[in-house]
Scaffold this motif. Structure first.
Motif, PDB file in Angstrom:
ATOM      1  N   LYS A   1       0.830  -1.211   0.000  1.00  0.00           N
ATOM      2  CA  LYS A   1       0.000   0.000   0.000  1.00  0.00           C
ATOM      3  C   LYS A   1       0.863   1.259   0.000  1.00  0.00           C
ATOM      4  CE  LYS A   1      -4.045  -2.057   1.875  1.00  0.00           C
ATOM      5  NZ  LYS A   1      -5.173  -2.017   2.760  1.00  0.00           N
TER       6      LYS A   1
ATOM      7  N   LEU B   1      -8.413   3.687  -0.243  1.00  0.00           N
ATOM      8  CA  LEU B   1      -7.567   3.632   0.952  1.00  0.00           C
ATOM      9  C   LEU B   1      -8.079   4.586   2.030  1.00  0.00           C
ATOM     10  CD1 LEU B   1      -4.618   2.473   1.768  1.00  0.00           C
ATOM     11  CD2 LEU B   1      -3.899   4.806   1.370  1.00  0.00           C
ATOM     12  N   ILE B   2      -8.466   5.766   1.589  1.00  0.00           N
ATOM     13  CA  ILE B   2      -8.945   6.748   2.567  1.00  0.00           C
ATOM     14  C   ILE B   2     -10.283   6.294   3.147  1.00  0.00           C
ATOM     15  CG2 ILE B   2      -9.639   9.155   2.889  1.00  0.00           C
ATOM     16  CD1 ILE B   2      -7.780   9.763   0.441  1.00  0.00           C
TER      17      ILE B   2
ATOM     18  N   THR C   1     -11.629   3.329   3.412  1.00  0.00           N
ATOM     19  CA  THR C   1     -11.725   2.090   4.205  1.00  0.00           C
ATOM     20  C   THR C   1     -10.771   2.079   5.374  1.00  0.00           C
ATOM     21  OG1 THR C   1     -10.056   1.017   2.846  1.00  0.00           O
ATOM     22  CG2 THR C   1     -12.346   0.749   2.138  1.00  0.00           C
ATOM     23  N   ARG C   2     -10.254   3.258   5.740  1.00  0.00           N
ATOM     24  CA  ARG C   2      -9.168   3.238   6.721  1.00  0.00           C
ATOM     25  C   ARG C   2      -9.582   2.684   8.074  1.00  0.00           C
ATOM     26  NH1 ARG C   2     -11.211   8.143   7.158  1.00  0.00           N
ATOM     27  NH2 ARG C   2     -11.357   8.969   9.293  1.00  0.00           N
ATOM     28  N   GLU C   3     -10.849   2.932   8.477  1.00  0.00           N
ATOM     29  CA  GLU C   3     -11.232   2.474   9.813  1.00  0.00           C
ATOM     30  C   GLU C   3     -11.216   0.953   9.915  1.00  0.00           C
ATOM     31  OE1 GLU C   3     -14.735   4.727  10.181  1.00  0.00           O
ATOM     32  OE2 GLU C   3     -13.570   6.510  10.772  1.00  0.00           O
TER      33      GLU C   3
ATOM     34  N   GLU D   1      -9.575  -1.069   8.107  1.00  0.00           N
ATOM     35  CA  GLU D   1      -8.216  -1.572   7.935  1.00  0.00           C
ATOM     36  C   GLU D   1      -7.423  -1.460   9.230  1.00  0.00           C
ATOM     37  OE1 GLU D   1      -5.314  -3.459   5.870  1.00  0.00           O
ATOM     38  OE2 GLU D   1      -7.453  -3.192   5.394  1.00  0.00           O
ATOM     39  N   ILE D   2      -7.597  -0.332   9.911  1.00  0.00           N
ATOM     40  CA  ILE D   2      -6.869  -0.150  11.175  1.00  0.00           C
ATOM     41  C   ILE D   2      -7.332  -1.186  12.190  1.00  0.00           C
ATOM     42  CG2 ILE D   2      -6.614   1.415  13.147  1.00  0.00           C
ATOM     43  CD1 ILE D   2      -6.474   3.694  11.095  1.00  0.00           C
TER      44      ILE D   2
ATOM     45  N   TYR E   1      -0.320   3.466   9.689  1.00  0.00           N
ATOM     46  CA  TYR E   1      -1.354   3.374   8.670  1.00  0.00           C
ATOM     47  C   TYR E   1      -2.062   4.725   8.510  1.00  0.00           C
ATOM     48  CZ  TYR E   1      -4.753   1.259   5.599  1.00  0.00           C
ATOM     49  OH  TYR E   1      -5.497   0.951   4.504  1.00  0.00           O
ATOM     50  N   THR E   2      -2.348   5.333   9.654  1.00  0.00           N
ATOM     51  CA  THR E   2      -3.012   6.641   9.588  1.00  0.00           C
ATOM     52  C   THR E   2      -2.143   7.636   8.832  1.00  0.00           C
ATOM     53  OG1 THR E   2      -3.654   6.084  11.820  1.00  0.00           O
ATOM     54  CG2 THR E   2      -4.338   8.218  11.016  1.00  0.00           C
TER      55      THR E   2
ATOM     56  N   VAL F   1      -2.539   7.137   5.253  1.00  0.00           N
ATOM     57  CA  VAL F   1      -3.795   7.697   4.758  1.00  0.00           C
ATOM     58  C   VAL F   1      -3.655   9.197   4.520  1.00  0.00           C
ATOM     59  CG1 VAL F   1      -6.196   8.166   5.375  1.00  0.00           C
ATOM     60  CG2 VAL F   1      -5.215   5.915   5.807  1.00  0.00           C
TER      61      VAL F   1
ATOM     62  N   ASP G   1     -12.040  12.796  11.058  1.00  0.00           N
ATOM     63  CA  ASP G   1     -10.625  12.990  11.328  1.00  0.00           C
ATOM     64  C   ASP G   1     -10.215  14.432  10.987  1.00  0.00           C
ATOM     65  OD1 ASP G   1      -7.874  10.974  11.276  1.00  0.00           O
ATOM     66  OD2 ASP G   1      -7.714  13.090  10.712  1.00  0.00           O
TER      67      ASP G   1
END
Lengths: 1014, 674
Positions: free
Chosen positions: A202, A224-225, A227-229, A231-232, A292-293, A296, A321
């Protein structure tokens, strides 16, 4: 003749031979090099010839290397290329380097990778791809990756991508950008692997999108942006609790052709779901959610740059965020739309997005100045004072424009805007304008505004009264503010002094005690004078063995130095410019040059520092409240303007009075601050710097133009973090300097400086390089060192009374390195403190004994201060080699040693007086001090000569002579001074000594106070 | 009053006025006694008659008065003539025919001696000649002045008169200001007063005896010149001037104070300003003050009102209005409130009247604009083209006649892209740009440069005494200051054409109109500068067509391999190649050689590639040499910086040789075509 004398005589003879051998080698090598250089010159010109004429002519073997070097610089077209290649033996080179790639020797592997990359043959590529998968050393992998990206065949992409898996982030950052160069082929490959959940992949796609933005990468970023929650959450469950671990993501596994299987380093070919418990040390598992954040956010920034419209969506503008929200707001400035400005005005009113909105609006004005009027209108209509201030801050970038409006009919608006700008504390530009302005009406308009503003704020009153010139300041009714600096009172550290007394007592008493124990049988029987004689003889033996052990330590270090210098020289040879200048390959650097009363030399230094070869650096000159005209000289020469420059205050320092820049020299920042000493100035510089690393350098020193490149490139050769890197210091006294460039390299004429030249070469070449090679380097000279900013801020910056530890020290440079090592060890992080033997910094050394003595006193006090401050590390296995070897060495030999030595010299004199200095003893002393000392000195010269033929042959011979002379007197004198330093520590711990210096152009002898005054 | 009743101001010429009048307007009748003939000049008003009659009779018998000269028809000159007639005097009235048509309404019975019919001369019996100088419209169509050839006294009628509350027979130091005040009020315009004064300047005058105010004995030429240059007729057409140029608020406030001091006295003025935060010299010239200009301007009049009352305001109002109009500043608030109110009360204007006044005002403003266009640019306050043309031809005549070989220069400065700027910004922005340019120009001023503003955004500067080299340096200074300034709303540059007088003087000594030649050359050079790519100082008319057989290229780099490789390839293509290893050496080469191309690394010692480029750009003669960057360093920042310095080609090392050679060929070809 007794046996032991024979042994000693033999040792002496061997040493003398060795000394002579080294000297001869030094001289012969010089001649050999000259011949080699000519040999290399020859093929170069014939190569170019054959490239131009198209005729091929048989060239010698050197030509292959030369041709490969030329390839780093120019891409030749096919016809020229083939005509040259026909003329040289490339197969020989290919065979040689293919073999080298498999060598056990790390440096050799790197070298081979570089040359294979330049060769670029099919075979070379295939072998490089193979070895990148099995290579374990990250530094070597980086070089291979670079070679592959230079060859640029799409077939290498999979190998390069898989080298990313489980590598550390320094490697990933660099290689991601190398991979990005593959362009469209990469895009195709990335689409195939886009479903991969691994964070390395990624990251790669995000990094590539910043170079090649396409439909595919855009969709990827958006996903990516969005689905970030989820994924984290997944990452947390994977790395956080230990469930679901598998070999698929293991540090020790690599990709197998079969996607369901992995190749494990220990177990071989295994199923992808195989579990062993090594996953916990995966680089990506540490702080996975935070990383990861960050990724993003990076994705958001890329989107905001390439496709800002995409972020113009309530989904992002009102995102939970805050950072994403801010990026979205900022992206409004990146594309043209009629109502973006109006929308930004509303975001300006919201507390958490106001800052980004402010930046965005400022950017819009930068691009299209017509909007200034729209904004000033919005300012007029706004009633909220806070928001008005924000508008004013935006408009303050164009304050001169508004000042000019004061003389026109619509001056009312301009007055209002300027008033608010001043109230918000941004007054530097107005001050600067007023001091230069000649128009009385504008002057009075501005003064009226200032008067009004000053009445309400005493801070501004201070600011104006300090910086406006006298006439205007009195006109404003301001009286000059007297800054009463609280006088620094040096406090005696009673505990430290008590400790030092105890140590002193121990050192003085230890030998009598040993004597008493050894000779207890005769203790009260033999007459006193006889006993004294025995004691003197004993002591002479002790001192001989003491010097012997020091010399042996030095010889060991010397050997290590030699190996490591050789390695460095070879690596430097192959680090070509195109590698070093690739994006993000080298860290960005802020050079911080503190200056105290340097008016005479500051321009020379600044010129030298502004013209370095380096991809990304800035120069921050910190004027530490000089009493001379240092700051005025700078302002005048570089035409600087005082600006309101935003900076962080991670480290506490004395008050910063002003920051000056010149827009046509974006690299230069000049800081004016209240006097606080050198360490305090560097801390201030660190606060202001923007780069990843900072390089501290004395403002009266000159850097060679590739010194920074050499020192920073060490970070490429290490697989771990390099929080601190040191460089080489050479006395400049004999050289002539022109516009910051050394024109003629000469050793000093003054004998005191000559001795120091030799001493510096010995200390740096054998000492520091040796310590660095066992990763126990504790001293990086304050005159030239490179530090990772984040680390230094973490440990609290340089030690100052206004800093974190509220403590001052004279040896702030060494102290910082010790503190960094300590902190790295305490957090059990891998690190390497390196030393670049060929990165040269030229500096002034004292030319009279008095100043030199003061300097040595200071050094010794600094050393004592640090060693005692960090005595916790002493013999503490937790601190590894640093705690077990380096610290004890400094404690015993550097701090206490001189006290022993001095007693020893006294005893030698006594022995001579008593006639006790018989042959054997004299011989041992001669061998242990003089012969070994000479050996170390001349060997240091060999290492020094390895990099470049710096000195002329005549100077070199002088240096060899001085390397002998140095051991007969000066060394003893220096020991004496160190003892003096110890004693002075007992008396007054505060009140720094001043060292006197003269300007670069040796003709003007001017005494100048150095940094250390408080 | 214990003043002497009569005073002999010159041999046989007596002042016979009364001294008891109030109101600041003092009348001066004179009597010339020539043997048994006497001539009475402007005997005065009815109020004065008793004094004057007594004075005249004390000098000569009434019967001796043969002539009475009436310069024009005002009652304060002529009203007492019938009374003299009644007392039995017999004389001829000497006057202009236009005056005659009016004065007969006083009921005069005497005969007329019309000067128009007598060659503007009156010859007395003794042969003494009195000449008459027509002074039309000053301030009557038929006004004349009298000149006595024997004593060389000029009886100037209203001219050289003054208002004064403190009258002296002879002019004191402060008389000049009083005199100006009077003329600004009564005389219609400079255009009319100027030719008359020119005539006076050509005459041999020992004394000026005006009808009002004081007799002028000394510095006669100075007074005449002051009137010649006076912008009078302030009620009719105020002339707009640039406040900043005149000296700012400081100047107008000083003028007011000086005027007060001349009308009242210095002590009274000091009383007014004693508690103000200003410093001034003895002559009440303000040297510094600590208010905003506008505040100072208002404050003075507030103080006057408080300390001296409204009377003082009435007296000064015309001057204040003139200054306000001329320098485009606000009328101080006290005038708008207090004065207007009392005025309105007194006059009780009807609505109709007010409407009429409005019409008048509009008319006035139209007229004003028309006038502004005559000499000065309303926005910048600089002289305009019309003025320039006159001024310049005079100046060049002066330079031509001056044999000392002085050289003068002319710069025409044209702001670049002005069409585009006007299109994309509002009118007030265009004005702001002009004003900022003037600010920069003024701050560049070295000696006696004079600036003009032509149409649009074109300026000119005349440098009276210079050399070509100095003028070029000056022009470059201006160009760089404008290009580097942050005072404009957007980046602004200027193209400058420069010509020195010796250039055309050397060519042909006898050209008809050197000013036109100079102007045209300068203009041509501006357009040349613009066509050469703008932001250039052009000081030569022909582009240097000198071309080496092979083009010359400068390579700047420290990397020996690079220099070797490129040099070999380029020399093979028959280019001449120079090399330099640092920025300073490179700049020297650029300045000395005629180069066609510079190829430079960014990271070079002593002066980096960008600074080198900047230095090259700052000299017009070398700035257009193409600049190619060839560097290891190529990142966003460096590329942006390069673009902002106008660098088009930025190669990263390793570079593709064919590409670089291709670019070099194209650039050089482009050069040859030019």
């Amino acid at each position: 003749m007794n046996a032991s004398i024979k042994v000693w005589l033999t040792i002496a003879a061997v040493l003398i031979c060795l000394d002579i051998f080294v000297v001869f080698r030094l001289l012969l090598k010089r001649i050999a090099n000259k011949i080699r250089k000519e040999l290399l010159e020859n093929p170069k010109s014939s190569l170019v010839e054959s490239g131009v004429s198209g005729k091929s002519r048989r060239s010698p073997k050197y030509a292959a290397l030369k041709y490969l070097q030329m390839k780093q610089l120019v891409f030749l077209d096919f016809a020229k290329k083939s005509s040259i290649e026909k003329s040289i033996d490339l197969d020989w080179a290919e065979k040689k380097f293919l073999k080298g790639l498999k060598s056990a020797h790390k440096t050799k592997r790197i070298e081979s990778a570089v040359y294979l990359g330049l060769l670029g043959t099919e075979k070379a590529r295939e072998n490089l791809e193979k070895s990148i998968l099995v290579e374990k050393n990250a530094a070597v992998t980086l070089y291979i990756a670079n070679a592959l990206s230079d060859i640029g065949s799409p077939a290498s992409i999979p190998a390069l991508v898989s080298s990313l898996i489980n590598s550390n982030h320094f490697y990933r950052n660099k290689v991601n950008l190398l991979i990005s160069n593959f362009g469209e082929d990469l895009n195709v490959y990335l689409q195939q692997i886009q479903g991969d959940m691994r964070i390395e992949i990624k990251e790669l796609i995000v990094d590539c999108s910043s170079v090649h933005f396409s439909e595919f990468t855009k969709n990827f970023l958006v996903k990516l942006i969005d689905t970030r929650e989820n994924e984290i959450e997944r990452l947390n469950s994977f790395f956080g609790s230990g469930k679901g671990d598998s070999c698929a993501n293991c540090l020790y596994s690599s990709v197998s052709p079969d996607t369901n299987r992995r190749i494990c380093r220990f177990k071989g070919d295994v199923n992808a779901t195989y579990r062993c418990h090594k996953y916990k040390i995966l680089p990506v598992s540490i702080n996975s959610a935070v990383n990861y954040t960050r990724l993003v956010y990076k994705a958001c920034n890329v989107l905001s740059y390439f496709q800002p419209q995409e972020l113009d969506n309530s989904k992002y503008l009102d995102n939970d965020d805050a950072e994403i929200r801010n990026i979205a707001v900022k992206s409004l400035a990146n594309y043209n739309s009629v109502n973006n400005l109006d929308r930004l005005f509303t975001f300006l009113g919201k507390p958490d997005t106001s800052e980004s909105a402010e930046k965005a609006i400022s950017m819009i004005i930068e691009k299209n100045s017509k909007y200034i009027n729209t904004i000033s209108k919005a300012f007029q209509e706004e009633s909220n004072t806070e928001i008005r201030q924000k508008y004013a801050r935006i408009l303050s970038r164009r304050i001169e424009y508004f000042i000019m409006k004061l003389s026109s009919r619509d001056r009312k608006d301009a007055i209002e805007i300027i008033t608010v700008i001043l109230r918000s504390g941004r007054c530097s530009e107005v001050v600067d304008f007023l001091n230069k302005n000649k128009d009385l009406d504008i002057e009075n308009e501005l003064i009226a505004i200032i008067k009004q503003v000053v009445a309400q704020s005493s801070d501004l009153e201070k600011e104006f009264s300090n910086y406006l010139n006298e006439r205007i300041s009195t006109k404003c009714g301001l009286s000059p503010q007297v800054n009463t600096m609280p006088k620094m009172i040096a406090t005696k550290d009673k505990k430290l002094i008590a400790n030092l007394y105890v140590l002193l007592a121990v050192i003085i008493l230890i030998f009598p005690v040993i004597y008493c124990i050894r000779h207890q049988n005769i203790l009260f029987i033999v007459p006193f004078i006889e006993q004294l004689k025995t004691y003197v003889i004993d002591f002479n033996y002790y001192i001989a063995f003491y010097s012997m052990s020091i010399s042996i330590i030095y010889l060991v270090l010397l050997f290590l130095s030699y190996m490591s210098a050789k390695k460095q020289a070879r690596l430097w040879e192959i680090k070509n410019m195109s590698l070093l200048f690739k994006t993000k390959m080298l860290p960005s650097v802020s050079i911080i040059a503190p200056a105290y009363n340097e008016a005479k030399t500051i321009i020379e230094s600044a010129n030298s520092l502004l013209n370095l070869k380096y991809p990304d650096y800035e120069l921050i000159i910190v004027n530490d409240g000089s009493k001379d005209s240092t700051i005025d000289v700078l302002i005048k020469y570089f035409d600087l303007t005082r600006v309101d420059y935003g900076f962080r205050s991670d480290l506490h320092t004395k008050q910063v009075r002003g920051i000056y820049v010149n827009r046509s020299m974006p690299k230069l920042i000049v800081v004016d601050k209240a006097n606080g000493g050198k360490a305090d100035s560097i801390n201030a510089g660190i606060n202001i710097s923007h780069k990843e690393y900072f390089c501290c350098i004395d403002a009266d020193s000159l850097l060679e133009d590739d010194a920074l490149l050499k020192i920073a490139s060490l970070s490429l050769d290490e697989a771990v973090e390099t929080p601190a890197l040191g460089g080489n210091i050479i006395p400049i006294n004999g050289c002539s300097v022109e516009q910051g460039q050394i024109k003629n390299i000469k050793i000093p004429e003054n004998w005191i400086a000559k001795i120091q030249t030799m001493e510096y070469i010995r200390a740096f070449m054998s000492g520091r390089l040796g310590w660095a090679s066992i990763n126990s380097l504790l001293i990086i000279s304050g005159a030239f060192g490179l530090f990772r900013k984040e680390r230094v801020i973490d440990v609290g910056g340089y030690l100052t009374s206004s800093g974190k530890y509220e403590k001052d020290t004279v040896g702030e440079d060494m102290e910082l390195v010790v503190r960094i090592s300590r902190s790295m060890r305490e957090h059990s992080q891998k690190y390497k403190i390196g030393y670049a033997f060929n990165a040269n910094c030229w500096t002034e050394v004292p030319e009279d004994l008095k100043t030199l003595q003061k300097q040595r006193y200071r050094w010794q006090r600094g050393l004592i201060d640090i060693v005692t401050f960090h005595r916790k590390m002493l013999f503490n296995p937790r601190y590894g080699r640093t705690g077990m070897i380096a610290m004890p060495y400094y404690y015993i030999f550097e701090m206490m040693g001189p006290l022993v030595e001095i007693q020893g010299y006294l005893m030698v004199v006594l022995a001579a007086v008593f006639g006790l200095l018989y042959k054997e003893l004299a011989l041992i002393l001669f061998v242990s001090t003089i012969l070994m000392g000479v050996l170390i000195s001349v060997s240091s010269l060999v290492i020094e000569e390895m990099d470049s033929k710096r000195f002329e042959a005549k100077d070199l011979i002088t240096l060899i002579i001085y390397s002998v002379l140095e051991n007969l007197g000066p060394r003893q004198l220096f020991s004496f001074w160190r003892v003096g330093g110890y004693f002075s520590m007992l008396k007054t711990p505060g009140g720094w000594d001043k060292a006197e210096r003269k300007g670069f152009s040796s003709s003007n002898v001017s005494d100048k106070e150095k940094m250390n005054e408080k | 009053m214990d003043m002497p009743k009569t005073v002999e101001i010159a041999n046989g010429i007596f002042w016979v006025g009364g001294s008891g009048q109030d109101g600041g307007l003092h009348c001066n009748p004179y009597l010339i006694i020539d043997g048994d003939e006497a001539v009475l000049i402007d005997p005065g008003s009815v109020l004065d008659f008793d004094y004057v009659f007594e004075n005249v009779c004390s000098l000569v018998p009434l019967g001796n008065i043969k002539y009475v000269i009436l310069h024009h028809q005002d009652p304060d000159f002529c009203a007492s003539v019938p009374l003299f007639e009644q007392k039995g005097a017999k004389f001829e009235i000497v006057t202009h025919w236009r005056t005659q048509t009016l004065i007969k309404y006083y009921g005069l019975k005497s005969d007329y001696y019309i000067v128009n019919n007598n060659e503007f001369k009156l010859v007395l019996k003794s042969g003494r000649v009195l000449g008459f100088v027509p002074t039309p419209y000053l301030h009557f169509a038929g006004a004349i002045a009298t000149y006595d050839y024997t004593s060389k006294v000029l009886f100037s009628s209203d001219l050289f008169g003054a208002f004064s509350y403190e009258w002296n027979l002879y002019a004191q130091d402060d008389y000049l200001e009083k005199m100006k005040a009077f003329h600004e009020h009564y005389m219609p315009s400079n255009d009319i007063i100027k030719p008359v004064m020119e005539v006076f300047l050509g005459m041999d005058i020992s004394l000026i005896a005006p009808q009002h105010g004081s007799i002028i004995k000394d510095s006669i030429a100075m007074y005449i010149k002051a009137l010649r240059d006076l912008e009078c007729g302030s009620f009719l057409l105020p002339i707009k001037r640039d406040l900043a140029k005149a000296g700012g608020y400081k100047f107008i406030c000083s003028s007011v104070l000086k005027r007060y001091a001349s009308i009242f006295n210095r002590e009274a003025v000091l009383d007014v300003i004693e508690d103000m935060n200003i410093t001034f010299e003895d002559d009440l010239e303000i040297t510094d003050y600590n208010y905003t200009g506008n505040t100072l301007w208002n404050l003075i009049f507030e103080k006057v009102l408080i300390k001296k009352g409204i009377q003082w305001l009435f007296v000064i109002e015309p001057l204040v209005r003139t200054l306000a109009e001329e320098y485009d500043v606000m009328i101080p608030a006290v005038f708008e409130t207090k004065l207007k109110k009392s005025e309105e009360e007194a006059a009780n204007l009807s609505n109709e009247n007010r409407a009429l006044k409005d019409v008048n005002r509009r008319l006035e403003s139209n007229l004003k604009e028309a006038e502004n266009n005559l000499i000065r640019c309303p926005v910048t306050g600089l002289y305009n083209y019309v003025f320039f043309k006159n001024y310049y031809s005079h100046e060049l005549q002066r330079v031509l006649s001056d044999k000392s070989g002085k050289n003068s220069g002319l710069l025409i400065i044209s702001l670049d892209n002005s069409e585009k700027f006007r299109y994309s910004h509002s009118n007030s922005e265009v004005e702001a740009r002009l004003r900022s340019t003037v600010y920069i120009l003024e701050s560049m001023k070295e000696e006696n440069e004079i600036y003009f503003r032509f149409q649009n955004e074109v300026f000119a500067s005349y440098i009276p005494n210079t050399t070509k080299q100095k003028a070029v340096a000056f022009a470059e200074k201006i160009r760089n200051a404008i290009a580097g300034s942050d005072k404009f709303i957007e980046k602004t540059t200027a193209s400058i054409g420069l010509v020195c007088f010796d250039e055309i003087k050397e060519d042909n000594l006898l050209i008809n109109s050197p000013e036109a030649v100079m102007y045209n050359v300068a203009k041509m050079r501006v357009s040349l500068a613009i066509s050469m790519g703008m932001n250039i100082v052009c000081s030569h008319s022909s582009i240097d067509t000198y071309q080496d057989t092979a083009a010359s290229i400068l390579l700047v780099d420290t990397d020996e391999v690079n220099i070797d490789v490129l040099k070999t390839f380029l020399e093979n293509l028959h280019y001449r190649v120079f090399t330099a290893k640092d920025g300073v050496e490179a700049l020297e080469l650029v300045e000395q050689r005629h180069l066609d191309l510079i190829i430079s690394e960014i990271m070079i010692p002593k002066m980096d590639g960008f600074i080198l480029r900047e230095k090259v750009l700052s000299q017009s003669n070398i700035k257009s040499i193409p600049f190619v960057v060839l560097s290891y360093l190529k990142n966003e920042d460096s590329v942006q910086r390069a673009a902002s310095l106008g660098i088009e080609h930025y190669f990263r090392k390793p570079f593709m040789l064919s590409e670089l050679i291709g670019v070099i060929k194209n650039i050089i070809k482009g050069e040859t075509y030019q």
